[in-house]
Design a protein around this motif. Structure first.
Motif, short mmCIF file in Angstrom:
data_model
loop_
_atom_site.label_atom_id
_atom_site.label_comp_id
_atom_site.label_asym_id
_atom_site.label_seq_id
_atom_site.Cartn_x
_atom_site.Cartn_y
_atom_site.Cartn_z
N PRO A 1 0.82 -1.22 0.00
CA PRO A 1 0.00 0.00 0.00
C PRO A 1 0.85 1.26 0.00
CG PRO A 1 -0.74 -1.53 1.69
CD PRO A 1 0.53 -2.07 1.16
N PHE A 2 1.95 1.22 0.75
CA PHE A 2 2.81 2.41 0.83
C PHE A 2 3.41 2.73 -0.53
CE2 PHE A 2 7.04 4.25 1.21
CZ PHE A 2 6.76 5.40 1.92
N PHE A 3 3.98 1.71 -1.17
CA PHE A 3 4.62 1.98 -2.46
C PHE A 3 3.60 2.26 -3.55
CE2 PHE A 3 8.25 0.05 -0.27
CZ PHE A 3 9.18 1.05 -0.51
N THR A 4 2.42 1.66 -3.43
CA THR A 4 1.35 2.00 -4.38
C THR A 4 1.01 3.48 -4.24
OG1 THR A 4 0.48 -0.23 -4.13
CG2 THR A 4 -0.98 1.39 -5.13
N GLN A 5 0.87 3.91 -3.01
CA GLN A 5 0.56 5.32 -2.74
C GLN A 5 1.68 6.22 -3.27
OE1 GLN A 5 -2.28 6.47 -0.47
NE2 GLN A 5 -1.79 8.26 -1.69
N LEU A 6 2.91 5.81 -3.01
CA LEU A 6 4.05 6.63 -3.41
C LEU A 6 4.14 6.75 -4.93
CD1 LEU A 6 6.61 8.08 -2.25
CD2 LEU A 6 7.83 5.97 -2.74
N ILE A 7 4.09 5.61 -5.59
CA ILE A 7 4.24 5.62 -7.05
C ILE A 7 3.04 6.32 -7.69
CG2 ILE A 7 4.29 4.12 -9.09
CD1 ILE A 7 5.85 2.10 -7.27
N GLY A 8 1.85 6.04 -7.16
CA GLY A 8 0.66 6.71 -7.68
C GLY A 8 0.72 8.21 -7.50
N SER A 9 1.21 8.65 -6.34
CA SER A 9 1.30 10.09 -6.08
C SER A 9 2.31 10.74 -7.01
CB SER A 9 1.71 10.34 -4.62
OG SER A 9 0.74 9.81 -3.76
N VAL A 10 3.41 10.06 -7.25
CA VAL A 10 4.42 10.60 -8.18
C VAL A 10 3.81 10.72 -9.58
CG1 VAL A 10 6.59 10.08 -9.34
CG2 VAL A 10 6.41 9.81 -6.87
N PHE A 11 3.05 9.71 -9.95
CA PHE A 11 2.41 9.74 -11.27
C PHE A 11 1.43 10.93 -11.37
CE2 PHE A 11 -1.23 8.55 -13.95
CZ PHE A 11 -0.58 8.46 -15.18
N ILE A 12 0.65 11.11 -10.31
CA ILE A 12 -0.33 12.21 -10.32
C ILE A 12 0.40 13.56 -10.36
CG2 ILE A 12 -2.11 13.37 -8.95
CD1 ILE A 12 -2.96 10.55 -8.00
N LEU A 13 1.48 13.65 -9.62
CA LEU A 13 2.26 14.89 -9.65
C LEU A 13 2.81 15.15 -11.05
CD1 LEU A 13 4.35 15.07 -6.36
CD2 LEU A 13 2.60 16.64 -7.16
N LEU A 14 3.19 14.07 -11.72
CA LEU A 14 3.69 14.20 -13.08
C LEU A 14 2.59 14.74 -14.00
CD1 LEU A 14 6.15 13.56 -14.91
CD2 LEU A 14 5.10 11.34 -15.35
N VAL A 15 1.40 14.18 -13.86
CA VAL A 15 0.28 14.63 -14.69
C VAL A 15 -0.02 16.11 -14.40
CG1 VAL A 15 -2.19 14.35 -15.11
CG2 VAL A 15 -0.72 12.33 -14.90
N LEU A 16 -0.03 16.45 -13.12
CA LEU A 16 -0.31 17.85 -12.75
C LEU A 16 0.78 18.78 -13.25
CD1 LEU A 16 -1.75 17.46 -9.13
CD2 LEU A 16 -2.99 17.85 -11.26
N THR A 17 2.02 18.29 -13.25
CA THR A 17 3.12 19.09 -13.77
C THR A 17 2.93 19.37 -15.26
OG1 THR A 17 4.63 18.22 -12.12
CG2 THR A 17 5.64 19.16 -14.09
N ILE A 18 2.47 18.34 -15.97
CA ILE A 18 2.24 18.53 -17.41
C ILE A 18 1.15 19.59 -17.63
CG2 ILE A 18 1.32 17.40 -19.48
CD1 ILE A 18 2.71 14.81 -18.39
N ILE A 19 0.10 19.50 -16.82
CA ILE A 19 -0.99 20.49 -16.96
C ILE A 19 -0.47 21.89 -16.61
CG2 ILE A 19 -3.29 21.16 -16.16
CD1 ILE A 19 -3.78 18.18 -15.56
#
Lengths: 306, 659
Positions: free
Chosen positions: A167-185
């Motif tokens: 769960p921790f690494f899922t949260q971590l990797i998912g959060s990084v991915f979301i940050l990446l998407v938000l960075t693109i926006i």
């Protein structure tokens, strides 16, 4: 502009040439944070200034004493300390919104932008920038909501396994991915903001479309630049915290202040670096003819790289 | 029962051949005098019960079918015709008192608003036979001794057709079925982990001339008689099992299950756990009564912390052995439960659960805090078996006190909870933080389920107790307090002492009448708060024109006011420090609301401190215990600096994304 120069270097050169913007924004940031911290400061001084017990906060940092301070009725409730800080953070946000058009125009200019031009750009673009921010908030907020909902579902599924780390690494990797998407926006809207200022046109939706096209065309280089700068920002933050911990004696208020403020200044500079990168990218877009949109903007000079 | 008689009965029970049953129906039954699970040739407790259970656990449905043979020795001194039994697992149902209190307090714990019925717990008696008297299944009655909740099924009562005579025996044969809840608190399953706590029908305790068998409450814990446990657990072969007592056998069955057999002496409860994921780490502690086998059942993700677990357990046991008395059992099972299972930080005889996560750094002493605390309960609950329903402070609070003493001794007083990245916190800090918000809500001496709320229950029973005992140390001396605790343990181990037994022991050992203190700290809700009100230093020649004050030459009249802000009265020391380095100690009995001290010296008062030796841990506000004449803005400046940076960061973060 040398088209072969990396966007990161081009952005850095622009920021270096226009240091005053970062300094002024930093001073605004510090001043507003100081106002926001005043009620916290008054309450802390009222309790600690005459007490020997406060020494446990000065030499070292006793979490227990700090928590005792927070629960003292005379310290006030936690919201009485956090609300002013949040209020002045919003004020800083509005100030950034107001003055950013001038900054972008200054970044695009090959000479020191006169003060009146700076403020004229600010005044002229207030409403477009407000609308752009609203569009960004709606779009990025919706995207973040959907992505976080998906991530929560994934984390819940991971939580049902016996693997504690999953769960921790899922949260971590998912959060990084979301940050990446938000960075693109964010990157897309940074280019759109540049378009609003440099084309001097109030049609925000056109700038959003233009920003999207330009971002798509230079996507790899621009995203790479943004990520490199974001990593630098994280490094600045971590280094600042480590220096604060390792160098400043726990009883040195001045030492901690200097390190803390240097960190804040550099952190702010990284965001300006990203914006300068977007401006440099935009400038290259309009000076490098392309098949479908190879036009230049009248009166606009591409920023040189020194 | 007086202490001498109690000890005599224990010795008699230990030395004699098992006593033959004296009732018609229970002829030939007795409580076994076995000692195989303890480092003692004789039994240690007055054994009232013997539980012989055979349980089969279904890992798919998290249910258990079992038979229980309970032998009860009537040592009440009178005939008994009614016996109550706990059925704790029925607390995990939506209409139980346990849940209602949880909903009412709503201050911590699980989100009961989204409780899935599949997660409920249940404990159903299938048949209930009294040997020699017949089947009483249909005559069982649920009772509600603590409230009017008729839907609470956590206590059941049987009325016998023939009373058990004084000193007689009775034997019950009970078939029951458990449905374990998804663990909300202390017991139940989570994924493929299960912790079987409070899982069998357990008879109440005859205490102070009446049955003491309370319903299961949200915060309160348990109370039971000492005895012997023989338990057969049948589980799937892939399960790793741990339990109270010693393992005496393990047999694989043809149906893919295995039966593991445990035996426990002089314990008053039996818990077990099973999970396919446990990794076993073995160690030994050499105690003063003999070796103790330590068996750690670790989650694989925590295997790297096994030695850390072992180290704190052994250091804790060494301190207890040296300071309070010996640990007499041959085993201790330390369970590292499934993270997030709500089964962490729990105690059962010779069986405790810790609490850790895979990412815990060494400087964060969360695992040590839990392990020390739960081991401490082997003494304050396990052996000194106080009534956890009515005197929660005597197990949780006394244990919290010894936890502070031991962890402070091992890790240092200011770093016994957190010591990393320049941040520190001690056990006392934790206690003070928990206590300060609820200091005047409830006294220590109160039924556990009648506290204002869960915060008050925790803040008072755990933390006020600990701080009260630490403050008492300052009154009678640390060595005396340690001797008192040792005496209390040795005198009352394997019994059910009351609060007065504890308090009188302290008075006995200290040789002091401490009623003035106990009436406030234990029975009262008075708040302790002393304050240095004001300091003034005025030149004697203040009226002279052109007065030129010179340090060391000018004479001052200084006044210091000290005030008792709270209702709690305790004598205090006051230290006055002058700017020439002189220090003066005053002693105030605290009876009035304030006191003023006046001095005439060639020095100004620099600072004043109440309780300069920092012995009064109960003082609710430590900041006003001292006053310095010239303000020092550095501590507040440091905090303001932190807060400013955080505010700046937050503002930059907002602007980073939104502009």
């Amino acid at each position: 502009m040398n088209g072969k120069t990396s966007l990161v270097a081009a952005g850095a050169a622009i920021v270096r040439r226009n240091k005053r913007y970062v300094v002024w924004f930093y001073l605004l940031n510090l001043a507003f944070a100081h106002f926001g911290a005043s009620s916290f400061s008054d309450a802390a001084h009222g309790i600690l200034d005459h007490s020997l017990y406060a020494d446990k906060l000065l030499h070292g940092f006793s979490l227990g004493v700090f928590l005792e301070l927070l629960v003292r009725p005379e310290f006030g409730t936690l919201p009485s300390a956090t609300h002013p800080a949040m209020l002045f953070a919003v004020v800083f946000l509005l100030a950034s919104l107001l003055f950013m058009p001038g900054v972008l125009l200054g970044y695009a200019s090959d000479h020191g932008l006169p003060r009146d031009e700076f403020f004229r750009a600010c005044g002229r673009n207030v409403w477009p920038f407000v609308r752009l921010s609203l569009f960004f908030t709606v779009f990025a907020g919706s995207m973040a909501g959907i992505l976080f909902a998906g991530l929560n579902a994934l984390v819940s599924a991971a939580d049902k396994t016996s693997n504690e780390r999953l769960p921790f690494f899922t949260q971590l990797i998912g959060s990084v991915f979301i940050l990446l998407v938000l960075t693109i926006i964010r990157m897309w809207f940074d280019v759109a903001q540049t378009d609003v200022v440099l084309r001097d046109q109030p049609a925000v939706r056109k700038s959003i479309v233009a920003g999207f096209r330009k971002t798509r065309r230079k996507f790899g280089r621009l995203l790479g630049s943004y990520l490199v700068i974001a990593i630098v920002a994280m490094a600045v933050l971590v280094t600042g915290i480590l220096l604060w911990y390792a160098i400043a004696p726990s009883s040195s208020v001045l030492g901690a202040f200097i390190i803390g403020q240097a960190t804040m200044l550099l952190l702010l500079a990284t965001r300006f670096w990203q914006r300068a990168t977007a401006v440099a990218c935009y400038a290259r877009e309009i000076t490098e003819p392309v098949a479908d949109e190879g036009r230049s903007i009248p009166g606009f000079a591409a920023p040189p790289v020194s | 029962m007086v202490v001498g008689l109690r000890v005599g009965v224990c010795l008699l029970a230990a030395l004699a051949v098992p006593v033959v049953a004296q009732t018609d129906g229970a002829a030939g039954v007795a409580i076994p005098a076995t000692t195989s699970a303890i480092n003692s040739a004789t039994s240690l407790s007055q054994r009232v019960v013997a539980y012989d259970m055979d349980a089969k656990y279904n890992a798919k449905t998290h249910s258990l079918d079992a038979t229980e043979t309970l032998t009860y020795h009537n040592l009440t001194g009178q005939a008994l015709d009614t016996l109550p039994f706990h059925l704790y697992l029925n607390g995990f149902q939506p209409t139980s008192t346990w849940i209602r209190e949880g909903k009412r307090w709503n201050s911590y714990g699980p989100d009961l608003g989204t409780w899935d019925p599949k997660s409920y717990g249940a404990e159903e008696i299938k048949s209930f036979e009294v040997v020699g008297q017949g089947d009483f299944t249909s005559q069982l009655q649920f009772i509600h001794p603590d409230d009017e909740n008729k839907d609470d099924h956590t206590v059941v009562q049987v009325h016998l057709s023939k009373p058990i005579p004084a000193d007689g025996y009775v034997q019950f044969k009970i078939k029951f079925r458990d449905q374990f809840p998804e663990a909300l608190a202390r017991t139940g399953w989570n994924h493929d982990f299960v912790l079987g706590g409070q899982w069998f029908p357990k008879v109440g305790v005859w205490w102070h001339g009446a049955w003491n068998c309370h319903q299961f409450h949200f915060d309160t814990e348990f109370f039971a008689d000492f005895g012997v446990y023989d338990v057969k657990l049948t589980v799937p072969q892939y399960e790793v099992v741990g339990a109270s007592g010693i393992e005496v056998g393990s047999v694989n069955n043809p149906d893919g299950t295995k039966t593991v057999t445990y035996h426990g002496d002089d314990i008053h409860d039996f818990a077990w756990t099973a999970s396919p994921h446990y990794l076993i780490y073995n160690d030994t502690f050499q105690g003063s009564m003999g070796p103790v086998k330590l068996r750690f059942l670790m989650q694989s993700a925590h295997w790297g912390q096994a030695e850390r677990h072992a180290r704190i357990i052994k250091e804790t046991m060494e301190h207890f052995d040296r300071w309070y008395g010996p640990y007499p059992y041959k085993t201790l099972t330390i369970v590292d439960p499934e993270p997030g299972s709500a089964a962490g930080g729990m105690e059962y005889p010779t069986f405790i659960t810790g609490d850790t996560r895979w990412f815990i750094p060494k400087g964060l002493l969360w695992p040590e805090d839990a392990l020390e605390h739960e081991f401490g309960h082997q003494y304050w609950y396990g052996m000194v078996a106080t009534n956890e329903f009515e005197d929660a402070w005597m197990d949780e609070g006394v244990n919290q006190y010894t936890q502070i003493k031991i962890l402070d001794s091992i890790f240092g007083a200011s770093t016994s909870l957190v010591n990393m990245w320049g941040l520190t916190a001690g056990q006392v800090d934790q206690a003070r933080t928990g206590y300060e918000g609820v200091a005047d809500l409830d006294p220590l001496a109160k039924n556990g389920w009648q506290y204002a709320d869960s915060n008050s229950y925790g803040g008072i029973t755990y933390f006020k107790t600990a701080l009260s005992l630490l403050t008492l140390e300052g009154v009678i001396g640390e060595d005396t307090m340690r001797r008192a605790m040792h005496t209390y343990f040795m005198r009352y181990r394997f019994t059910h002492p009351s609060k007065e037994d504890f308090l009188k022991t302290i008075e006995d050992v200290s040789g002091q009448d401490l009623r003035w203190y106990f009436s406030q700290a234990v029975y009262g809700t008075q708040v302790l708060d002393y304050e240095v009100m004001k300091i003034t230093s005025v030149p004697v020649d203040w009226y002279k024109e052109n007065l030129n004050e010179k340090k060391g030459e000018t004479e001052y009249v200084s006044n210091v006011w000290v005030r008792r802000k709270g209702e709690f009265v305790i004598p205090i020391d006051v230290e006055v420090k002058f700017d020439n380095g002189d220090r003066v100690r005053e002693h105030w009995d605290g009876q009035d609301r304030w006191v003023r001290y006046a001095y005439q010296k060639k020095a100004r008062v620099e600072s004043v401190e109440v309780d300069p030796d920092h012995k009064i841990y109960l003082d609710r506000n430590n900041f006003n215990n001292s006053r310095i004449a010239e303000p020092n803005g550095q501590p507040a400046g440091k905090l303001t600096n932190y807060w400013t940076c955080i505010s700046q960061f937050f503002a930059q973060f907002l602007a980073w994304w939104l502009v």
